[in-house]
Design a protein around this motif. Structure first.
Motif, short mmCIF file in Angstrom:
data_model
loop_
_atom_site.label_atom_id
_atom_site.label_comp_id
_atom_site.label_asym_id
_atom_site.label_seq_id
_atom_site.Cartn_x
_atom_site.Cartn_y
_atom_site.Cartn_z
N ILE A 15 0.88 -1.17 0.00
CA ILE A 15 0.00 0.00 0.00
C ILE A 15 0.92 1.23 0.00
O ILE A 15 1.92 1.24 0.71
CB ILE A 15 -0.88 0.01 1.28
N ALA B 270 -4.80 2.38 -3.84
CA ALA B 270 -3.55 1.62 -3.75
C ALA B 270 -3.40 0.74 -4.99
O ALA B 270 -3.53 -0.48 -4.92
CB ALA B 270 -3.54 0.79 -2.47
N ALA C 281 -1.22 -2.41 -4.84
CA ALA C 281 -1.32 -3.29 -3.67
C ALA C 281 -1.45 -4.74 -4.10
O ALA C 281 -1.95 -5.06 -5.18
CB ALA C 281 -2.53 -2.88 -2.83
#
Ligand code: CTP
Ligand code: ZN
Length: 155
Positions: free
Chosen positions: A20, A78, A81
């Motif tokens: 993240i 994000a 991620a």
């Protein structure tokens, strides 16, 4: 080099949201509707050193697996991620997040004159017009939003 990951314990079962962007972990929790009433164990690493990437955030949610819709929402803030599904301490699945094609009720339109911000508001809806970096367009007023504008308007 020491393994910095060991700062946060491994989990037995649940979900690890890794890579993240640094500082965005709390927004990820918000997107997942996780707040102080949480009933599962959470570990949150903010500004954790991450080899070549520099710094990252990491969220570990014990005994909870995410729905694909929830994983898609994470992509809003994000885009790089990875979501790891953990079972008996092993990573059994690893997803890279991809944004949904439409966003409904997650982000508020930043145009104060938009009908979605009227006195009797209707639910905001956006088209995703590009990913990484993500750019969205309001279905009602056609306002385009990206970056901080999106983050500040997450409901
Ligand atoms: N993890 C965890 N508990 C486990 C297994 C893994 O918290 N029982 C965490 C690891 O610390 C890591 C993430 O889940 O942050 C992904 O694990 P793994 O795939 O083993 O690590 P990497 O190979 O480094 O992952 P990537 O290639 O996605 O960076
Ligand atoms: Zn709008």
């Amino acid at each position: 080099m020491p393994n910095m990951e060991l700062k946060i314990e491994k989990i037995r079962n649940g979900t690890v949201i890794d890579h993240i962007p640094s500082g965005m972990a709390l927004k990820v929790l918000k997107i997942l509707d996780i707040d102080e009433n949480v009933k599962t164990t959470l570990s949150i690493g903010i500004h954790v050193s991450s080899g070549k990437l520099g710094y990252k955030d990491i969220v570990k949610i014990e005994d909870r697996y995410l729905a694909s819709k929830e994983i898609a929402k994470i992509a809003l803030i994000a885009p790089n991620a990875t979501v790891n599904k953990i079972k008996d301490y092993e990573v059994i699945e690893k997803y890279t997040v991809t944004p949904p094609s439409e966003i409904i009720g997650i982000v508020k339109c930043s145009n104060p004159a938009c009908v979605t911000n009227a006195k009797e508001p209707i639910s905001p809806e956006f088209y995703v017009i590009s990913t990484n970096p993500i750019r969205i367009k309001c279905k009602y007023c056609e306002r385009e939003m990206e970056g901080k504008d999106i983050i500040q308007n997450i409901i």
